[in-house]
Design a protein around this motif. Sequence first.
Motif, PDB file in Angstrom:
ATOM      1  N   GLU A  68       1.800  19.260   6.607  1.00 41.73           N
ATOM      2  CA  GLU A  68       1.553  18.957   7.942  1.00 41.73           C
ATOM      3  C   GLU A  68       0.412  18.035   8.408  1.00 41.73           C
ATOM      4  O   GLU A  68       0.279  17.232   9.464  1.00 41.73           O
ATOM      5  N   SER A  69      -0.233  17.254   7.520  1.00 39.58           N
ATOM      6  CA  SER A  69      -1.309  16.288   7.647  1.00 39.58           C
ATOM      7  C   SER A  69      -0.636  14.900   7.220  1.00 39.58           C
ATOM      8  O   SER A  69      -1.413  13.973   7.612  1.00 39.58           O
ATOM      9  N   LEU A  70       0.562  14.979   6.771  1.00 41.58           N
ATOM     10  CA  LEU A  70       1.483  13.609   6.498  1.00 41.58           C
ATOM     11  C   LEU A  70       2.005  13.153   7.956  1.00 41.58           C
ATOM     12  O   LEU A  70       1.870  13.916   8.923  1.00 41.58           O
ATOM     13  N   ASN A  71       2.531  11.816   8.105  1.00 37.58           N
ATOM     14  CA  ASN A  71       2.691  11.242   9.189  1.00 37.58           C
ATOM     15  C   ASN A  71       3.864  11.734   9.863  1.00 37.58           C
ATOM     16  O   ASN A  71       4.666  12.500   9.128  1.00 37.58           O
ATOM     17  N   VAL A  93      -4.140   5.994   1.675  1.00 34.89           N
ATOM     18  CA  VAL A  93      -5.150   6.744   2.669  1.00 34.89           C
ATOM     19  C   VAL A  93      -4.607   8.004   3.436  1.00 34.89           C
ATOM     20  O   VAL A  93      -5.260   8.793   3.276  1.00 34.89           O
ATOM     21  N   GLU A  94      -3.345   7.993   3.426  1.00 35.02           N
ATOM     22  CA  GLU A  94      -2.733   9.100   4.076  1.00 35.02           C
ATOM     23  C   GLU A  94      -2.654  10.191   3.076  1.00 35.02           C
ATOM     24  O   GLU A  94      -3.000  11.302   3.700  1.00 35.02           O
ATOM     25  N   LEU A  95      -2.294   9.853   1.661  1.00 29.54           N
ATOM     26  CA  LEU A  95      -2.216  10.905   0.931  1.00 29.54           C
ATOM     27  C   LEU A  95      -3.608  11.505   0.585  1.00 29.54           C
ATOM     28  O   LEU A  95      -3.624  12.784   0.406  1.00 29.54           O
ATOM     29  N   GLN A  96      -4.487  10.570   0.605  1.00 25.64           N
ATOM     30  CA  GLN A  96      -6.008  11.191   0.300  1.00 25.64           C
ATOM     31  C   GLN A  96      -6.365  12.092   1.454  1.00 25.64           C
ATOM     32  O   GLN A  96      -7.088  13.099   1.141  1.00 25.64           O
ATOM     33  N   TYR A  97      -6.274  11.994   2.664  1.00 19.70           N
ATOM     34  CA  TYR A  97      -6.317  12.621   3.694  1.00 19.70           C
ATOM     35  C   TYR A  97      -5.915  13.977   3.595  1.00 19.70           C
ATOM     36  O   TYR A  97      -6.618  14.945   3.935  1.00 19.70           O
ATOM     37  N   ALA A  98      -4.604  13.791   3.529  1.00 20.62           N
ATOM     38  CA  ALA A  98      -3.691  15.166   3.356  1.00 20.62           C
ATOM     39  C   ALA A  98      -4.352  15.871   2.425  1.00 20.62           C
ATOM     40  O   ALA A  98      -4.345  17.287   2.615  1.00 20.62           O
ATOM     41  N   ILE A  99      -4.483  15.428   1.180  1.00 21.42           N
ATOM     42  CA  ILE A  99      -5.038  16.287   0.023  1.00 21.42           C
ATOM     43  C   ILE A  99      -6.590  16.945   0.284  1.00 21.42           C
ATOM     44  O   ILE A  99      -6.875  17.994   0.188  1.00 21.42           O
ATOM     45  N   LYS A 100      -7.357  16.105   0.954  1.00 22.27           N
ATOM     46  CA  LYS A 100      -8.704  16.478   1.734  1.00 22.27           C
ATOM     47  C   LYS A 100      -8.643  17.618   2.449  1.00 22.27           C
ATOM     48  O   LYS A 100      -9.326  18.703   2.305  1.00 22.27           O
ATOM     49  N   ASN A 101      -7.532  17.718   3.324  1.00 24.35           N
ATOM     50  CA  ASN A 101      -7.315  18.811   4.267  1.00 24.35           C
ATOM     51  C   ASN A 101      -6.893  20.049   3.421  1.00 24.35           C
ATOM     52  O   ASN A 101      -7.306  21.163   3.803  1.00 24.35           O
ATOM     53  N   ASN A 161       0.890  -1.342   0.208  1.00 25.47           N
ATOM     54  CA  ASN A 161       0.126  -0.192   0.036  1.00 25.47           C
ATOM     55  C   ASN A 161       0.800   1.237   0.000  1.00 25.47           C
ATOM     56  O   ASN A 161       0.282   2.455  -0.007  1.00 25.47           O
ATOM     57  N   VAL A 162       2.135   1.317  -0.036  1.00 28.30           N
ATOM     58  CA  VAL A 162       2.958   2.517   0.012  1.00 28.30           C
ATOM     59  C   VAL A 162       3.003   3.071  -1.293  1.00 28.30           C
ATOM     60  O   VAL A 162       3.168   2.397  -2.309  1.00 28.30           O
ATOM     61  N   VAL A 163       2.406   4.504  -1.664  1.00 28.98           N
ATOM     62  CA  VAL A 163       2.761   5.115  -2.774  1.00 28.98           C
ATOM     63  C   VAL A 163       3.592   6.001  -2.937  1.00 28.98           C
ATOM     64  O   VAL A 163       4.070   6.054  -4.060  1.00 28.98           O
TER      65      VAL A 163
END
Length: 601
Positions: A512-515, A448-456, A435-437
């Motif tokens: 800021e939204s990434l891990n 999932v992390e990337l999508q969350y960060a872009i959503k923010n 799952n690593v992109v």
Amino acid sequence: MPEATIIQSTLEEHKKKALDFVEDVTTNPDYYQTKALSEILSRNANVEYLQRYNLNAHTDRHTFKKLIPLVSYEDIQPHVTRIANGDTSPIICSTPISEFLTSSGTSGGERKLMPTIEEERGRRSLLYSLLMPVMSQFVGGLEKGKGMYFYFIKSEAKTPGGLLARPVLTSYYKSPHFKNQILNDPYANYTSPTEAILCLDSYQSLYSQMLCGLCHHHLVLRVGAVFASGFIRAIRFLEKHWSLLSHDIRTGTLNPTITDPSVREAVMRILKPDPELADFIESECSKNCWQGIIPRLWPNTKYVDVIVTGTMSQYIPTLDYYSNALPLVCTMYASSECYFGINLNPLCKPSEVSYTLIPTMAYFEFLPVNRTDALTATDSQPPELVDLVDVKLGQEYELVVTTYAGLYRYRVGDVLRVAGFKNKAPQFNFICRKNVVLSIDADKTDEVELQYAIKNAVTHLASFDADVAEYTSYADTSTIPGHYVLYWELNVNGSTPIPACVYEDCCLTVEESLNSVYRQGRVSDKSIGALEIKVVEQGTFDKLMDYAISLGASINQYKTPREGTPGRIVESGHKGTGLGDQALLECHVAKESVDRTGRPQ
């Protein structure tokens, strides 16, 4: 008997012992796997975790597999949290947890904490002790020179219960095992003083290690770092600072920016005035072309020792450029959860690297996977797990481990392919992290992390009546440090142009939204450059789909790739040729695109 002969005799005995061990465990892998599982379960029979599943002190494989579930980090996190908070009862392991090893993977945006026990250091040391005896079968005389390796430690933390939490390599470099290796192992003759390796200031550490490497340039027989990215970073550091380093060598004085007293003292034991060497360094480094700079400055180098499998393969062309295509050697396979195995054919091509799992390290199981594309393994109705000796040639598996430190049937997240066998032990190609992109250094960003960060980040576009219609991403390693690039295709309904400062805000919000691993790489380690957003023309992603379909992709199965690799279309495992998705996107970058600092292009 002359001292040199005694040392050589001892070295030959060590090599023979190590190679005999490899021969034994690969000839009898199932015996050692059965023994490992029995030892783990018998010593931990009374721990809370195993009692919950009514294992009742059984140590056989059949009962273990029947009763103990397959788990991921989220499943064990409550137990980890209890231990971290100071609960010393035998929750997962009868032996006290000595510290936590921080994984480069994350859960909830924070580093995963992997439990470990003191005796695991011995297993890690065992694996290290096998590397050079194996390598000596292919390259002789390595004990007669030095290795120029760039090793670093990272900051430590303490859990609320007082246990250390730190990366596995930081734990190892600060352990007595590493010090003993340097003192007693002829192969552990490094150009870097231990004091420089253990310096937390990355600039002082790297400057000092590079300076000592240059001072010993004729003795260097091998060069490397843990990851390819780290070694390239060191060479780019040399590009930037060679004049300062040359001055220190010419005068025998250490740059005043190196303020750590122990580092200064260690370096000054090595640094002596050497105008001839300084002239040589200035002559080579002042040339416009840095191709082959490694064999030019360190002429006796036989190979480059770095990890170039998985996401690190993106650095192979750069390594080839700097090294004049010296062999790229990947010696071992390890993680925070467990050390796994070694490469028994270290001079093979990077694309052919395979690792032989050492069956005494842990108990290994394998979950067969069918990847729908180059990055994802399916989880729907997972088939039954198979043992180490039952894997099939050419099949891909997700690695599952049961460790002495209290992980039971834990999904590591690595996808491996069976490449062959050493005696009865399978050898595995590392394919990918599940799952690593995106990954530049130690960071691992999933979809999932990337999508969350872009959503923010997209909230900054709302006042302009705009949003992101489609996106993909790309790990750009053409710069050092490398950085993430996002390609956005926008739906813009408003009439007011979006100013560059808004895109800059979007960049900042994504970061800021990434891990926490990504953020540490950006801020503390500076191993990751600033994120970049490129806005592409409307219709670009339709053209990307058309291109994929023209290469044979199914229109019914096509989905936008969330990672755009140069020269490849990712769609149901199909690999195209020609322009490639990232290059196609670059052709359609819109005029209003901004670079990663927010300036209009």
